[in-house]
Design an enzyme around this catalytic site. Structure first.
Site, mmCIF file in Angstrom:
data_model
loop_
_atom_site.group_PDB
_atom_site.id
_atom_site.type_symbol
_atom_site.label_atom_id
_atom_site.label_comp_id
_atom_site.label_asym_id
_atom_site.label_seq_id
_atom_site.Cartn_x
_atom_site.Cartn_y
_atom_site.Cartn_z
ATOM 1 N N LYS A 12 0.844 -1.202 0.000
ATOM 2 C CA LYS A 12 0.000 0.000 0.000
ATOM 3 C C LYS A 12 0.876 1.248 0.000
ATOM 4 O O LYS A 12 1.913 1.304 0.652
ATOM 5 C CB LYS A 12 -1.016 0.027 1.131
ATOM 6 C CG LYS A 12 -0.580 0.170 2.580
ATOM 7 C CD LYS A 12 -0.529 1.555 3.160
ATOM 8 C CE LYS A 12 0.783 1.798 3.815
ATOM 9 N NZ LYS A 12 0.967 2.203 5.096
ATOM 10 N N ASP A 140 -2.949 -1.430 10.405
ATOM 11 C CA ASP A 140 -3.002 -1.409 8.938
ATOM 12 C C ASP A 140 -3.630 -2.665 8.348
ATOM 13 O O ASP A 140 -3.741 -2.779 7.132
ATOM 14 C CB ASP A 140 -1.571 -1.281 8.365
ATOM 15 C CG ASP A 140 -1.076 0.159 8.375
ATOM 16 O OD1 ASP A 140 -1.907 1.070 8.592
ATOM 17 O OD2 ASP A 140 0.127 0.368 8.173
HETATM 18 P P1 ATP Z 1 4.903 -1.353 10.386
HETATM 19 O O1 ATP Z 1 3.923 -0.276 10.111
HETATM 20 O O2 ATP Z 1 4.342 -2.538 11.148
HETATM 21 O O3 ATP Z 1 6.245 -0.885 10.889
HETATM 22 P P2 ATP Z 1 5.906 -1.577 7.692
HETATM 23 O O4 ATP Z 1 4.912 -1.426 6.617
HETATM 24 O O5 ATP Z 1 6.850 -0.436 7.853
HETATM 25 O O6 ATP Z 1 5.130 -1.962 8.986
HETATM 26 P P3 ATP Z 1 6.500 -4.400 7.423
HETATM 27 O O7 ATP Z 1 7.177 -4.881 6.173
HETATM 28 O O8 ATP Z 1 5.081 -4.756 7.615
HETATM 29 O O9 ATP Z 1 6.777 -2.861 7.520
HETATM 30 O O10 ATP Z 1 7.397 -4.960 8.648
HETATM 31 C C1 ATP Z 1 7.308 -4.490 9.972
HETATM 32 C C2 ATP Z 1 7.939 -5.539 10.902
HETATM 33 O O11 ATP Z 1 7.103 -6.685 10.953
HETATM 34 C C3 ATP Z 1 9.312 -6.027 10.449
HETATM 35 O O12 ATP Z 1 10.198 -5.748 11.484
HETATM 36 C C4 ATP Z 1 9.165 -7.507 10.223
HETATM 37 O O13 ATP Z 1 10.234 -8.250 10.781
HETATM 38 C C5 ATP Z 1 7.860 -7.893 10.911
HETATM 39 N N1 ATP Z 1 7.063 -8.853 10.124
HETATM 40 C C6 ATP Z 1 6.287 -9.821 10.613
HETATM 41 N N2 ATP Z 1 5.663 -10.479 9.624
HETATM 42 C C7 ATP Z 1 6.036 -9.925 8.460
HETATM 43 C C8 ATP Z 1 5.717 -10.177 7.094
HETATM 44 N N3 ATP Z 1 4.888 -11.144 6.709
HETATM 45 N N4 ATP Z 1 6.273 -9.377 6.172
HETATM 46 C C9 ATP Z 1 7.094 -8.369 6.543
HETATM 47 N N5 ATP Z 1 7.432 -8.104 7.819
HETATM 48 C C10 ATP Z 1 6.916 -8.873 8.782
#
Ligand code: ATP
Length: 298
Positions: A12, A140
């Site tokens: 997104k 989210d």
């Molecule tokens: P957030 O808003 O939760 O920080 P983001 O969009 O910046 O999310 P994500 O890629 O969702 O980033 O990853 C956030 C954290 O969640 C990472 O530290 C990762 O290790 C953990 N995580 C758990 N499951 C997943 C997954 N399926 N894909 C990516 N990261 C994951």
């Protein structure tokens, strides 16, 4: 279930993100943001676990941490728990394409896809329940139960689908080789006093509603950007690179650090990807995807 089922888990883009005051109820910031799903997506598959497996198995190469803590694994566990689904063990595999911890809600997208797959396998079509589970998994996640273009208000949990034609731009996604925690970015935003007051937020909401899904460049704004840049100075160089490559506008994606350049002309975006191809991580060309495209692709 005999064979494997597949779902796309689209990244997104927060096309805009306006940060408002903290609300008294839970101390969370009010937001006005548009979630735009992109063609950049993880591919999530679910199949029966091998005979003799004692429980569900989740694999997600490229994401650090124990598999059972993966957000998709938690989604699967919670689905079994809340629906009392006793189907045989399954194997969930995530082919990761969305940059991790990068502000593109990849974990939330995978959790949403895991819920859709579990519901398909269990034969239960209760979206309200899936959304309730999603809300417990993370702020989210509800928007990822049925990925679509949403206007999100409240603290991001009040979703209103934004229909209309597919916006005409290409998105050049430029990952930045750092991880940022969303909580840290919000804390920094507080230190920097970035939040707007309630009247200002209302005014932004009115402007976004008036335009719908295809926002003019002056509304393509991320209020969290200064906080993300302060925590991760490499973002500045990425923003400059995307602008120099011809983007009509460039912004940090969500809480960052990924940078996105929007190009009104797809050929200009293609040329920019070629110009930036020598970078590590490499740029990714994506487009907005329409509402419910994930369902159509299933
Ligand atoms: P957030 O808003 O939760 O920080 P983001 O969009 O910046 O999310 P994500 O890629 O969702 O980033 O990853 C956030 C954290 O969640 C990472 O530290 C990762 O290790 C953990 N995580 C758990 N499951 C997943 C997954 N399926 N894909 C990516 N990261 C994951």
């Amino acid at each position: 279930m005999t064979g494997a089922l597949h779902e796309d888990a689209p990244a997104k883009l927060n096309l805009c993100l306006f940060l408002g005051p903290r609300r008294e109820r839970d101390g969370r910031h009010e937001l006005v943001t548009v979630f735009q799903p992109l063609t950049l997506a993880d591919r999530v598959s679910l199949e029966p676990a091998p005979l003799g497996a004692r429980g569900d198995d989740v694999s997600c190469p490229g994401v650090p941490g124990p598999p059972e803590e993966n957000l998709a694994a938690r989604a699967l566990r919670m689905f079994r728990d809340r629906t009392n689904w006793l189907g045989p063990p399954v194997r969930l595999h995530i082919d990761k394409r969305i940059p991790v911890a990068a502000g593109m809600a990849g974990g939330s997208a995978d959790a949403g896809a895991a819920l859709r797959l579990a519901a398909r396998t269990a034969g239960s079509g209760d979206d309200a329940l899936l959304r309730a589970i999603a809300a417990e998994l993370g702020a989210d996640v509800p928007a990822q139960v049925r990925p679509a273009r949403y206007l999100a208000t409240g603290a991001g949990e009040e979703l209103r689908a934004l229909d209309g034609p597919r916006p005409r731009y290409a998105a050049l996604v430029l990952p930045v080789a750092h991880a940022l925690s969303t909580a840290d970015v919000y804390r920094r935003a507080d230190d920097m006093a970035l939040a707007r007051d309630a009247a200002d937020l209302r005014e932004r909401l009115g402007a976004v509603v008036a335009h719908g899904a295809d926002l003019p460049d002056d509304l393509v704004v991320n209020d969290l950007e200064p906080a993300a840049r302060a925590l991760c100075p490499a973002i500045d160089e990425a923003l400059a690179a995307v602008r120099a490559a011809g983007a009509d506008c460039a912004l940090v994606c969500g809480s960052g650090p990924t940078v996105v350049g929007l190009f009104r002309r797809v050929d200009a975006a293609r040329a920019a990807v070629v110009a930036l191809a020598g970078r590590t991580p490499r740029p990714i060309l994506a487009e907005p995807r329409g509402p419910h495209a994930a369902e159509a692709a299933a």
